[in-house]
Design a protein around this motif. Sequence first.
Motif, PDB file in Angstrom:
ATOM      1  N   ASP A  50      -4.400   0.318  -7.555  1.00 36.26           N
ATOM      2  CA  ASP A  50      -4.494   1.585  -6.826  1.00 36.26           C
ATOM      3  C   ASP A  50      -5.366   2.586  -7.578  1.00 36.26           C
ATOM      4  O   ASP A  50      -6.189   3.296  -6.982  1.00 36.26           O
ATOM      5  CB  ASP A  50      -3.084   2.143  -6.609  1.00 36.26           C
ATOM      6  N   LYS A  54      -8.801   4.370  -6.193  1.00 32.85           N
ATOM      7  CA  LYS A  54      -8.855   5.829  -6.050  1.00 32.85           C
ATOM      8  C   LYS A  54      -9.891   6.449  -6.994  1.00 32.85           C
ATOM      9  O   LYS A  54     -10.545   7.442  -6.649  1.00 32.85           O
ATOM     10  CB  LYS A  54      -7.468   6.426  -6.314  1.00 32.85           C
ATOM     11  N   PRO A  65     -10.531   5.306   5.051  1.00 33.97           N
ATOM     12  CA  PRO A  65      -9.137   4.838   5.169  1.00 33.97           C
ATOM     13  C   PRO A  65      -8.945   3.359   4.894  1.00 33.97           C
ATOM     14  O   PRO A  65      -7.828   2.944   4.544  1.00 33.97           O
ATOM     15  CB  PRO A  65      -8.773   5.182   6.624  1.00 33.97           C
ATOM     16  N   LEU A  68      -7.913   3.397   1.288  1.00 33.23           N
ATOM     17  CA  LEU A  68      -6.767   4.211   0.882  1.00 33.23           C
ATOM     18  C   LEU A  68      -5.549   4.034   1.780  1.00 33.23           C
ATOM     19  O   LEU A  68      -4.444   4.441   1.397  1.00 33.23           O
ATOM     20  CB  LEU A  68      -7.177   5.691   0.864  1.00 33.23           C
ATOM     21  N   GLU A  69      -5.721   3.432   2.951  1.00 33.33           N
ATOM     22  CA  GLU A  69      -4.594   3.278   3.868  1.00 33.33           C
ATOM     23  C   GLU A  69      -4.471   1.833   4.352  1.00 33.33           C
ATOM     24  O   GLU A  69      -3.623   1.089   3.871  1.00 33.33           O
ATOM     25  CB  GLU A  69      -4.752   4.240   5.050  1.00 33.33           C
ATOM     26  N   ALA A  70      -5.284   1.433   5.308  1.00 32.92           N
ATOM     27  CA  ALA A  70      -5.217   0.074   5.854  1.00 32.92           C
ATOM     28  C   ALA A  70      -6.587  -0.313   6.391  1.00 32.92           C
ATOM     29  O   ALA A  70      -7.360   0.545   6.816  1.00 32.92           O
ATOM     30  CB  ALA A  70      -4.173  -0.009   6.968  1.00 32.92           C
ATOM     31  N   ARG A  77      -5.042  -2.916   2.306  1.00 29.54           N
ATOM     32  CA  ARG A  77      -6.056  -2.070   1.676  1.00 29.54           C
ATOM     33  C   ARG A  77      -7.060  -2.948   0.928  1.00 29.54           C
ATOM     34  O   ARG A  77      -6.673  -3.942   0.290  1.00 29.54           O
ATOM     35  CB  ARG A  77      -5.409  -1.098   0.685  1.00 29.54           C
TER      36      ARG A  77
END
Length: 333
Positions: A50, A54, A65, A68-70, A77
């Motif tokens: 992660d 990031k 996204p 950071l999301e899906a 991710r």
Amino acid sequence: MTAPERPWRDLVDPRRAVEVDDLEAGLKEPEFEQLEIPEQLGPATVVVDDHKIKRFAFTQDDHHPWHLEASPFGGRRVGHAALLGNDLVQLFTTVYAASRVVGLHTEEQLWFDSPAFLDEQVVLEGTYTEAYERRGQGYVVMEATATGEDGRSILRHRGVEILRTRPGDVAGRGSAAPAADQRRVTGEVPEGAPAFDPAAPAAGQVLPVLPKTITVEQAAVFSRVGEYVRNVHNDLALAREGGMRVPFVQGQQQFGVLAELLTRQLGAGFLAGGWMRVKFLKTVDVHEPIEAGGIVTAVADGRVELDIWVRRADGGLSAAGWASAPLPASETE
């Protein structure tokens, strides 16, 4: 029995500094005369955690996204297309002392075979395959790969670098030429050219410009300040010793801006079937505004082909190259 410690996210684990005085002890001096052809680089295992994702989002100001999301890849991710690119470029520092490098990246080529997933362990390995001298500078060619946990290819890399130089003496030459089978990229857009349409790509369509300004903080983090590596991209004194007024942005960081542009316009197919070849023509200072752009040159055999470039604040090109990817699918964002 104690479980083996998980690999770190980078080529160097900076936590070693608590106990180790010289993090580069035993590594070779990065000089052209020290090269061995062929020379094995790596292997090294890194984790796409992660923090790594990031951190790259920060350095590139790219908070898509999918990262950071899906993503369209089973909802998981995935790392940015060029997330592992600098790890591959820097793979030579598993053999050569990174903080004594004053090199210049002149060309980068990546084949994007599949995305790297969150928390996946990736094996990086490469080889110096060729070395030559041109215009008084020593160049070296690296071929490298990033391989996923299941053995699939994530990235294939071919890069060209001046191993050691004074950047201020060569950074503004801007004389890189295309290969015999490729067009020279000018960055010129015909007046009235149509905008790119992902649903119906066609030759002559122009991608929307992607503006960026890479700050000194972003360049420093991208250029491994978190691994205690000092270089002309993250240290003012070293940049000035190299003939530059301020640190300048790595070519590979510009490459990442172009990869973002193509990801956003060409969709998931770019992360699993895309290709880019970019030549770095002139340097970009930190805090200097740039714009990434591109134009479709052909649509054939289920693929989109493009000329791509990065334009500096003075209007000149800092990078220029070529790209291709499968035709965009409906999930393109």
